[in-house]
Design an enzyme around this catalytic site. Structure first.
Site, PDB file in Angstrom:
ATOM      1  N   HIS A 192      -8.424   0.893  -3.927  1.00  0.00           N
ATOM      2  CA  HIS A 192      -9.390   0.648  -2.649  1.00  0.00           C
ATOM      3  C   HIS A 192      -9.979   2.134  -2.137  1.00  0.00           C
ATOM      4  CE1 HIS A 192      -9.584  -0.264   2.025  1.00  0.00           C
ATOM      5  NE2 HIS A 192     -10.693  -0.275   1.440  1.00  0.00           N
TER       6      HIS A 192
ATOM      7  N   ASP B  75      -4.680   3.239  -1.688  1.00  0.00           N
ATOM      8  CA  ASP B  75      -5.894   3.692  -0.863  1.00  0.00           C
ATOM      9  C   ASP B  75      -6.506   5.051  -0.884  1.00  0.00           C
ATOM     10  OD1 ASP B  75      -6.059   1.446   1.068  1.00  0.00           O
ATOM     11  OD2 ASP B  75      -4.181   1.904   1.640  1.00  0.00           O
TER      12      ASP B  75
ATOM     13  N   SER C  53       0.859  -1.104  -0.052  1.00  0.00           N
ATOM     14  CA  SER C  53       0.017  -0.049   0.032  1.00  0.00           C
ATOM     15  C   SER C  53       0.879   1.189  -0.042  1.00  0.00           C
ATOM     16  CB  SER C  53      -0.841  -0.026   1.164  1.00  0.00           C
ATOM     17  OG  SER C  53      -1.512   1.275   1.374  1.00  0.00           O
TER      18      SER C  53
ATOM     19  N   MET D 178     -12.152   4.336  -0.192  1.00  0.00           N
ATOM     20  CA  MET D 178     -12.661   4.657   1.026  1.00  0.00           C
ATOM     21  C   MET D 178     -13.472   5.882   0.864  1.00  0.00           C
ATOM     22  SD  MET D 178      -9.736   3.217   3.404  1.00  0.00           S
ATOM     23  CE  MET D 178      -8.539   3.082   1.874  1.00  0.00           C
TER      24      MET D 178
ATOM     25  N   MET E  87      -8.760   8.042   0.188  1.00  0.00           N
ATOM     26  CA  MET E  87      -9.760   8.309   1.412  1.00  0.00           C
ATOM     27  C   MET E  87     -10.495   9.715   1.275  1.00  0.00           C
ATOM     28  SD  MET E  87      -7.099   7.369   4.349  1.00  0.00           S
ATOM     29  CE  MET E  87      -6.522   5.399   4.661  1.00  0.00           C
TER      30      MET E  87
ATOM     31  N   ASP F 281      -6.598  -6.636   4.527  1.00  0.00           N
ATOM     32  CA  ASP F 281      -6.062  -5.204   4.780  1.00  0.00           C
ATOM     33  C   ASP F 281      -6.180  -4.674   6.152  1.00  0.00           C
ATOM     34  OD1 ASP F 281      -5.038  -2.697   4.076  1.00  0.00           O
ATOM     35  OD2 ASP F 281      -6.715  -2.104   2.977  1.00  0.00           O
TER      36      ASP F 281
ATOM     37  N   HIS G 100      -1.152  -1.377  -4.251  1.00  0.00           N
ATOM     38  CA  HIS G 100      -2.582  -1.060  -3.658  1.00  0.00           C
ATOM     39  C   HIS G 100      -2.587   0.310  -3.065  1.00  0.00           C
ATOM     40  CE1 HIS G 100      -6.020  -2.219  -0.790  1.00  0.00           C
ATOM     41  NE2 HIS G 100      -5.487  -1.143  -0.079  1.00  0.00           N
TER      42      HIS G 100
ATOM     43  N   MET H   7     -11.416  -6.131   5.671  1.00  0.00           N
ATOM     44  CA  MET H   7     -10.651  -5.009   6.510  1.00  0.00           C
ATOM     45  C   MET H   7     -10.254  -5.631   8.152  1.00  0.00           C
ATOM     46  SD  MET H   7      -9.915  -2.698   4.511  1.00  0.00           S
ATOM     47  CE  MET H   7      -8.906  -1.757   5.913  1.00  0.00           C
TER      48      MET H   7
HETATM   49  C1  DX5 Z   1      -6.248   1.517   5.926  1.00  0.00           C
HETATM   50  C2  DX5 Z   1      -5.787   1.154   4.402  1.00  0.00           C
HETATM   51  C3  DX5 Z   1      -4.779  -0.079   4.516  1.00  0.00           C
HETATM   52  C4  DX5 Z   1      -3.397   0.523   5.129  1.00  0.00           C
HETATM   53  C5  DX5 Z   1      -2.482  -0.816   5.376  1.00  0.00           C
HETATM   54  O1  DX5 Z   1      -7.286   2.474   5.915  1.00  0.00           O
HETATM   55  O2  DX5 Z   1      -6.918   0.560   3.719  1.00  0.00           O
HETATM   56  O3  DX5 Z   1      -4.733  -0.235   3.161  1.00  0.00           O
HETATM   57  O4  DX5 Z   1      -2.821   1.387   4.326  1.00  0.00           O
HETATM   58  O5  DX5 Z   1      -1.425  -0.033   6.200  1.00  0.00           O
HETATM   59  P1  DX5 Z   1      -0.782  -1.190   7.301  1.00  0.00           P
HETATM   60  O6  DX5 Z   1      -0.217  -2.302   6.764  1.00  0.00           O
HETATM   61  O7  DX5 Z   1       0.325   0.017   7.931  1.00  0.00           O
HETATM   62  O8  DX5 Z   1      -1.932  -1.250   8.514  1.00  0.00           O
HETATM   63 ZN    ZN Z   2      -6.588  -0.448   1.572  1.00  0.00          ZN
END
Ligand code: DX5
Ligand code: ZN
Length: 220
Positions: free
Chosen positions: A65, A34, A7, A67, A36, A174, A32, A136
């Site tokens: 991903h 992320d 990620s 969010m 947000m 994840d 990956h 998750m």
């Molecule tokens: C959390 C993200 C994850 C995160 C994982 O909201 O969706 O993908 O970046 O990071 P680690 O491996 O540090 O938990």
């Molecule tokens: Zn993620």
């Protein structure tokens, strides 16, 4: 075959291009990404312009991903930016089925994700339509959190549900994945592991190789 999806949330953004090259040459399977929105999750990360920019320099599979609340509004944009897999949260979609359809209509792989506290029943009927289920194992919003232990059972139950439904969906996990818990997570039924901090803290290549060793051990 188990897969690793580093990620980039945990990357050093001053050196993002170089770090992605290191991830790719170390043989990671997915990148990956992320996204947000500050609404579905408390934090804001990055969006389409960043994906468009890094798409120019790598042929890795982009595992995006989202969010994001009501992600159906942005499916076209993320496809254009270069996503290969788009995963949406069932909690964020008023019309999950329409959202999954919108992703598939663009010829992309569609994933559905569940927060730790969300029951598996939320995805029972959508399973035949998705290519990936993302469980998750932390409450999404931040990297570097601790894996929630009750999720082992949830991963195993998800695996069973996928098999029983005849779905071909990959099971991705994840949040809080480390070299210490990776094998147990794979044994519970995960096929793809997302990892931020455990890939980017220290030497990327060394960390990815260490995950690969865990993968071969778990496959025996
Ligand atoms: C959390 C993200 C994850 C995160 C994982 O909201 O969706 O993908 O970046 O990071 P680690 O491996 O540090 O938990
Ligand atoms: Zn993620």
């Amino acid at each position: 075959m188990f897969k690793l999806a580093p990620s980039i949330l945990a990357a050093d953004f001053n050196h993002l291009g170089e770090q992605i090259e290191q991830i790719e040459s170390a043989g990671a399977d997915y990148l990956h990404i992320d996204v947000m929105d500050g609404m579905f999750v408390p934090s804001i990360s990055f969006g389409m312009p960043l994906i468009t920019s890094i798409r120019k320099n790598t042929s890795m599979v982009f595992d995006v991903h989202l969010m994001v609340k009501e992600p159906i509004r942005y499916i076209d944009d993320f496809c254009k930016a270069g996503a290969d897999i788009i995963t949406v949260h069932t909690e964020a979609c008023t019309h999950l089925h329409s959202t999954i359809r919108a992703i598939k209509e663009k010829g992309k792989r569609a994933g559905v994700s569940l927060n730790p506290g969300t029951s598996l029943d939320a995805i029972r009927y959508i399973l035949p339509e998705v290519d990936l289920v993302l469980i998750m194992t932390v409450n999404p919003g931040f990297g570097g959190q601790a894996f929630i232990p009750f999720c082992y059972q949830k991963i195993a139950e998800t695996k069973q549900m996928i098999v029983e439904s005849g779905s071909k969906a990959e099971l991705e996990v994840d949040g809080g994945i480390t070299l210490d818990n990776a094998e147990a997570v794979l044994k519970a039924g995960a096929q793809v592991l997302v990892s931020g901090s455990s890939v980017f803290n220290g030497t990327i290549e060394k960390n990815i190789n260490a995950f690969r060793e865990v993968f071969s051990h778990a496959a025996q």
